[in-house]
Enzyme design. Structure first.
Site, short mmCIF file in Angstrom:
data_model
loop_
_atom_site.label_atom_id
_atom_site.label_comp_id
_atom_site.label_asym_id
_atom_site.label_seq_id
_atom_site.Cartn_x
_atom_site.Cartn_y
_atom_site.Cartn_z
CG ASP A 166 -5.58 -7.38 -7.46
OD1 ASP A 166 -4.49 -7.58 -6.93
OD2 ASP A 166 -6.48 -6.70 -6.93
CD GLU B 57 -3.05 -1.01 0.27
OE1 GLU B 57 -3.09 -0.03 -0.50
OE2 GLU B 57 -3.89 -1.94 0.23
NE ARG C 238 -3.81 2.73 -0.74
CZ ARG C 238 -5.09 2.63 -0.44
NH1 ARG C 238 -5.79 3.70 -0.14
NH2 ARG C 238 -5.68 1.45 -0.40
CB THR D 11 -2.04 -1.23 -9.18
OG1 THR D 11 -3.26 -1.96 -9.12
CG2 THR D 11 -1.50 -1.02 -7.78
CD GLU E 255 -10.78 -2.02 -8.18
OE1 GLU E 255 -11.98 -1.77 -7.87
OE2 GLU E 255 -9.84 -1.85 -7.37
C1 DMJ Z 1 -6.48 0.25 -4.95
O1 DMJ Z 1 -5.77 0.61 -3.83
C2 DMJ Z 1 -5.58 -0.37 -5.96
O2 DMJ Z 1 -6.21 -0.35 -7.18
C3 DMJ Z 1 -5.19 -1.77 -5.63
O3 DMJ Z 1 -4.47 -2.40 -6.66
C4 DMJ Z 1 -6.36 -2.62 -5.27
N1 DMJ Z 1 -7.56 -1.91 -5.11
C5 DMJ Z 1 -7.62 -0.63 -4.56
C6 DMJ Z 1 -8.92 0.05 -4.89
O4 DMJ Z 1 -9.99 -0.79 -5.00
#
Ligand code: DMJ
Length: 669
Positions: free
Chosen positions: A422, A289, A293, A642, A556
């Site tokens: 994912d 995370e 982020r 992501t 998503e």
């Molecule tokens: C986000 O923090 C990112 O997309 C992560 O890869 C998984 N999903 C959350 C949001 O749903």
């Protein structure tokens, strides 16, 4: 007796005094000479040469007579002062651009074409300001401006029309050329779509949503991680540890920049400069995370602006994560303490395993960080992960979600394109894209994985809906997570960037999954999709269990609408995005920000009182870009991490800002 000696009269000094004065002057000259050329810091032929060059450059100024004192001439009339001021202004404009000025109403709006305009401006500035001293921020990274214009135009892979690999790398390697450039703030507002007033209205609407989310966060939770809109107080989700890291600021800042919310952007930048630090705190952070982020957010801001603050912060954060990589295999642990460096995995994760979607989602950020800092260590860390995953035996060609970092063996054989799996698959394709399509190893691993997934996990429902189920040992669980809805875009992007025998199938699956995710939305009274939905004889694309019925402002599905819109220009994706905006406004908006819903199948669902940072980073960004012109962050120049933080593509994007020097490979890996 003290006597004044008039000119022409006999001198007042005796010869002994004259000698003394002469001696003092000679000593002073000697000291000055020694200070410049002989002191240790200045000693050495390079330094002497540099000092000589300074004198050489300053030559004309040395011979121009000194300006009159300020008291003797008004400042505006002083040609030297005016010249300095002009040069300073040009420098500031080149460095800070629209941070200081209103976004230019007549500016070319698109990022791609803006890049060309900005490059041209920078060239012009460079000419005009040739004699100006170089500020520290620029000294850090030399500029090769002559290639900037070349880099901005004519070297783009036509993503929408399927990539032509042969044209891709014919550029003049503009990676280094964008150091002085800034991506114009609010790049979407004058895009080619400006003729379409309905798109402009939609962008304005999403921008207003962003303002609402930001202003309320600012009012009730400034500097904290997230906002609780109902209770109007901060929210500290455990994924950020227990410290106030301003997650919403760091995550949301690039969206503000893209939307041209200048004042808000400045507030956020200022907070980061003054407050953001992981020093002197003992926080247990999620490596994943924090990377997607915080590191990702800072990297994007660095790419957009060239502001060294963001590069320093990105490196500062990544360095705090590095102790997590000290494992026998190099597969990092999930959690790391910022103070002690102690790292560990979640107790619930299959016998002390690390999680595929976590350790497999570091590559883009760490590789880019190495390139902009010149320190290969970060790339080495993720390359080690890559090698482990490349060499390990994959059951049926698939990657299980758990891997033990000590033994290098898989944990439970659960496979998923949703939670726990994912973004590993996402980063395989995107690492290849980010490298300017040179990292063939990543593309091969992506293709092998996705072909296995299409074969073993992608299914079609009785009524023709394409979905990707989870696989547990040998059993398919006919369920799809909302998280897996990003894969519609991922399959399509894989198709659009390489023409081979799988292209059509990839595109078909990508469109099919995106359609199914849309179905999961419109089969609810709120028109917002559940956290997971199932396929059986009784139901399709519907959540069946109560703990699957919530919606937490996830992005998503909209991400796939955005990618599919860019690749196909099928109007339905924009229409679906607009439906989502209306649903968010109706059900998730509150007087003090946006909340998730506890049950999307209720007419008036209860709200969850959390405004997720990814709502600002991803959900609103993808919706905004969906209604923007293709040339705003074009997909052949930018690749989204992501968390929807766009990173520049090497060799194709003048904002790549590669460090001019790379340190030798570290032997610490
Ligand atoms: C986000 O923090 C990112 O997309 C992560 O890869 C998984 N999903 C959350 C949001 O749903």
């Amino acid at each position: 007796m003290y006597r004044i000696g008039p000119i022409g009269r006999k001198s007042n000094f005796h010869s002994r005094e004259k000698c003394l004065i002469g001696l003092v002057l000679v000593t002073l000259c000697f000291l000055c000479f020694g200070g410049i050329f002989l002191l240790p810091d200045n000693f050495g032929s390079e330094r002497v040469l540099r000092v000589y060059k300074h004198f050489q450059k300053a030559g004309p100024e040395i011979f121009i007579p000194a300006p009159p004192l300020a008291a003797h001439a008004p400042r505006d009339e002083d040609p030297h002062f005016m010249g300095d001021r002009q040069r300073l202004q040009q420098k500031i404009i080149a460095e800070l651009g629209d941070i200081l000025e209103e976004p230019q109403a007549g500016a070319v709006g698109a990022a791609g074409s803006n890049a060309a305009a900005a490059a041209a401006d920078a060239d012009a500035d460079a000419d005009a300001q040739a004699p100006a001293p170089v500020p520290a921020a620029q000294q850090e990274q030399p500029v090769q401006q002559e290639t900037a214009g070349d880099g901005a135009a004519g070297h783009r892979v036509s993503v929408a029309g399927l990539a032509d690999d042969t044209t891709h790398n014919q550029n003049n390697n503009p990676s280094n050329s964008g150091q002085l450039l800034k991506l114009p703030m609010g790049m979407a507002k004058e895009s080619a779509d400006h003729a379409d007033s309905s798109m402009e209205e939609k962008r304005q609407k999403v921008k207003e949503m962003m303002e609402h989310a930001w202003h309320n966060y600012k009012l009730y939770a400034w500097g904290k991680n997230e906002l609780r809109p109902l209770s109007q107080r901060p929210h500290s989700g455990s994924i950020f540890g227990s410290y106030d890291l301003g997650a919403t600021i760091v995550d949301g800042l690039d969206t503000l920049y893209i939307m041209g919310l200048e004042k808000e952007y400045k507030e956020g930048r200022d907070w980061i400069e003054r407050k953001f630090s992981l020093d002197n705190i003992s926080a247990e952070l999620s490596v994943f995370e924090t990377n997607i982020r915080f590191v990702g957010g800072m990297l994007t801001l660095y790419a957009f602006t060239g502001d060294p603050l963001y590069k320093e912060k990105a490196q500062h954060i990544a360095d705090k994560l590095l102790p997590a990589f000290q494992t026998p295999t190099g597969i990092p642990y999930a959690l790391v303490n910022t103070k002690t460096g102690m790292a560990k995995n979640y107790g619930w994760a299959s016998g002390g395993s690390s999680i595929l979607s976590e350790f497999g989602t570091l590559h883009l950020e760490f590789a880019y960080l190495s390139d902009i800092t010149g320190n290969p260590l970060y790339r080495e860390r993720v390359q080690t992960i890559r090698q482990v995953l490349k060499e390990i035996e994959k059951p049926k060609g698939l990657y299980p979600n758990f891997l033990n970092p000590k033994t290098g063996k898989w944990g439970q054989l659960h496979m998923s394109l949703g939670a726990l799996g994912d973004s590993y698959y996402e980063y395989l394709l995107k690492a290849w894209l980010q490298s300017g399509q040179t990292d063939e190893e990543a593309r091969d691993m992506y293709d092998e994985a996705m072909l296995a997934i299409m074969d073993k996990m992608v299914r079609t429902s009785a009524n023709g809906l394409t979905y990707v189920s989870d696989l547990k040992f040998d059993r398919l669980e006919h369920k799809m997570d909302h998280l897996a809805c990003f894969s519609g875009g991922l399959f399509a992007l894989g198709a659009a960037t390489r023409q081979n025998e799988h292209t059509d199938k990839y595109m078909e699956v990508g469109k099919g999954i995106t359609n199914t995710c849309h179905e999961s939305y419109i089969r609810t009274p709120t028109q917002l999709g559940p956290e997971a939905f199932r396929f059986s004889d009784a139901a399709e694309a519907r959540a069946l269990r109560s703990q699957e019925k919530y919606y937490i402002l996830r992005p998503e599905t909209f991400e796939s609408y955005f990618v599919l819109w860019r690749l196909t220009h099928d109007q339905k994706y924009r229409d679906w995005g607009w439906e989502a905006v209306l649903a968010l406004e109706k059900h998730c908006r509150t007087a003090h920000g946006y909340c998730g819903l506890r049950n999307v199948y209720q007419q008036e669902p209860q709200k969850d009182d959390v405004q997720q940072s990814f709502f600002l980073a991803e959900t609103l960004k993808y919706l905004y870009l969906l209604f923007s012109d293709d040339s705003v962050l074009p997909l052949d120049e930018w690749v989204f991490n992501t968390e929807a933080h766009p990173l520049p593509i090497k060799g194709a994007n003048i904002y790549y800002r590669q460090a001019p020097v790379t340190l030798p490979a570290s032997n610490a890996s």
